[in-house]
Scaffold this active site. Sequence first.
Site, PDB file in Angstrom:
ATOM      1  N   GLY A  75       0.827  -1.204   0.000  1.00 23.21           N
ATOM      2  CA  GLY A  75       0.000   0.000   0.000  1.00 23.21           C
ATOM      3  C   GLY A  75       0.862   1.254   0.000  1.00 23.21           C
ATOM      4  O   GLY A  75       2.089   1.180  -0.072  1.00 23.21           O
ATOM      5  N   GLU A  96       4.539  12.882  -6.854  1.00 22.03           N
ATOM      6  CA  GLU A  96       4.145  12.497  -8.218  1.00 22.03           C
ATOM      7  C   GLU A  96       4.550  11.068  -8.553  1.00 22.03           C
ATOM      8  O   GLU A  96       3.849  10.380  -9.288  1.00 22.03           O
ATOM      9  CB  GLU A  96       4.730  13.461  -9.254  1.00 22.03           C
ATOM     10  CG  GLU A  96       4.217  13.174 -10.668  1.00 22.03           C
ATOM     11  CD  GLU A  96       4.400  14.326 -11.633  1.00 22.03           C
ATOM     12  OE1 GLU A  96       4.293  14.077 -12.835  1.00 22.03           O
ATOM     13  OE2 GLU A  96       4.638  15.463 -11.189  1.00 22.03           O
ATOM     14  N   ARG A  98       4.566   8.476  -6.475  1.00 23.62           N
ATOM     15  CA  ARG A  98       3.532   7.632  -5.875  1.00 23.62           C
ATOM     16  C   ARG A  98       2.229   7.718  -6.667  1.00 23.62           C
ATOM     17  O   ARG A  98       1.535   6.727  -6.868  1.00 23.62           O
ATOM     18  CB  ARG A  98       3.294   8.061  -4.419  1.00 23.62           C
ATOM     19  CG  ARG A  98       4.303   7.518  -3.424  1.00 23.62           C
ATOM     20  CD  ARG A  98       4.324   8.327  -2.138  1.00 23.62           C
ATOM     21  NE  ARG A  98       5.102   9.540  -2.278  1.00 23.62           N
ATOM     22  CZ  ARG A  98       4.992  10.598  -1.491  1.00 23.62           C
ATOM     23  NH1 ARG A  98       4.099  10.596  -0.507  1.00 23.62           N
ATOM     24  NH2 ARG A  98       5.749  11.645  -1.677  1.00 23.62           N
TER      25      ARG A  98
END
Length: 304
Positions: A75, A96, A98
Amino acid sequence: MAKAIKKQALGRGLSALLKDPSNDIQSAQDTNADKVIGNIVELDLDFIEVNPFQPRTNFSEESLRELASSIKELGIIQPITVRKLGLNKYQLVSGERRFRASKSLNLETIPAYVRIANDQESLEMALVENIQRQDLDPIEIALSYQRLIDEINLTQEQMSERVGKKRSTIANYLRLLKLDPIIQTGMRDGFISMGHGRALIAIEDQSDQLDIYENILSNKLSVRETENFIRDFNSESPTKKTEKKTEEDDMPKFVKKGMTAFSEYFGHKIDVKVSKNGKGKITIPFHSEEDFNRIKKLVQGDSK
C-alpha cells in the site's frame, strides 16, 4: 495484503465529506476545514491533476515499476500532498512518483494530505518540498533554486532559511547552471558528479568545458584528478590555447554549425576532422555499454 487494504481504507469518511457540495471547503476558516486539513484523506485518483510547477522532470520507468510493485504489496506508506482547487478537484504538491505508480496499478484512490494554497504558495511548497528529497540530481536542485529566485522572488538568504541550507551551498548549486547543457545532462545522467561539475565551472569557455568533460569520461578522472587537470589547463600558455582555437576556426561554417547540432542530439561533444579537400570524418564517443545502447537507439530512430 490485509495490511495494505487497511491502510487504503484511511480517511474514507473525510473523503465523503469533501465530495458533499454543501461542505465544499475553500479556506481554512470554512466549516469542517479542521477535520480535513492536516489529516489523511482518501481521494479519487481521477480528481487529482499533476502539478505544472513540479521541479522534477526525470522519472525512471524502472524505479516507477519497483515502486508500483511495493505499493501493490504494502500500500501507500507515505500519503501524497495535494492542494484543493474546487469541488472534487485537486492538484499535486508532492508525491508524483507515488501518484504515477498508483495510476499504473489502476487504483481508484490514494491517501493524501489536503492543503489550501494559492498558485504562488503551491509553487513554493512544491519547490521547497522537492529540494528536501534525497534522490534529486544536482541540476534539478539548481533549477529549483533558480525558480525560487525567478518566480517567488526569494533572495539566496531567504532561500537559505526556507530550505535549511547554507547560502554558500545554494550558490554552489546555482553556479552549475553556467555549465554547457551537455555537461548538465551528463551530470543528470550520472556520468559525472557534482564535484566534477564544480571543478568545470572554473573553465569559462564552454568549448573548453566540453573538451575537458570528454577527457573526464574517456579517462575516468576522479574529482581530484579533474581539479588538477583544470589547474594545469588554466596555467597553460595563451599561445597553445590560441593554436587549438585556430584549428576549429578554420573549419567550414556548415561543419561548425553541424557539430553543435550533433553534440546536442547525442549528448556528447562530437569530434569532426575535415581535410583540405573538404572530406571529413565524424566520431561519436560513448562511455559505457548503457551509453552505447542509448546512442544506438537514437541512430536507429532516425533510420526508421
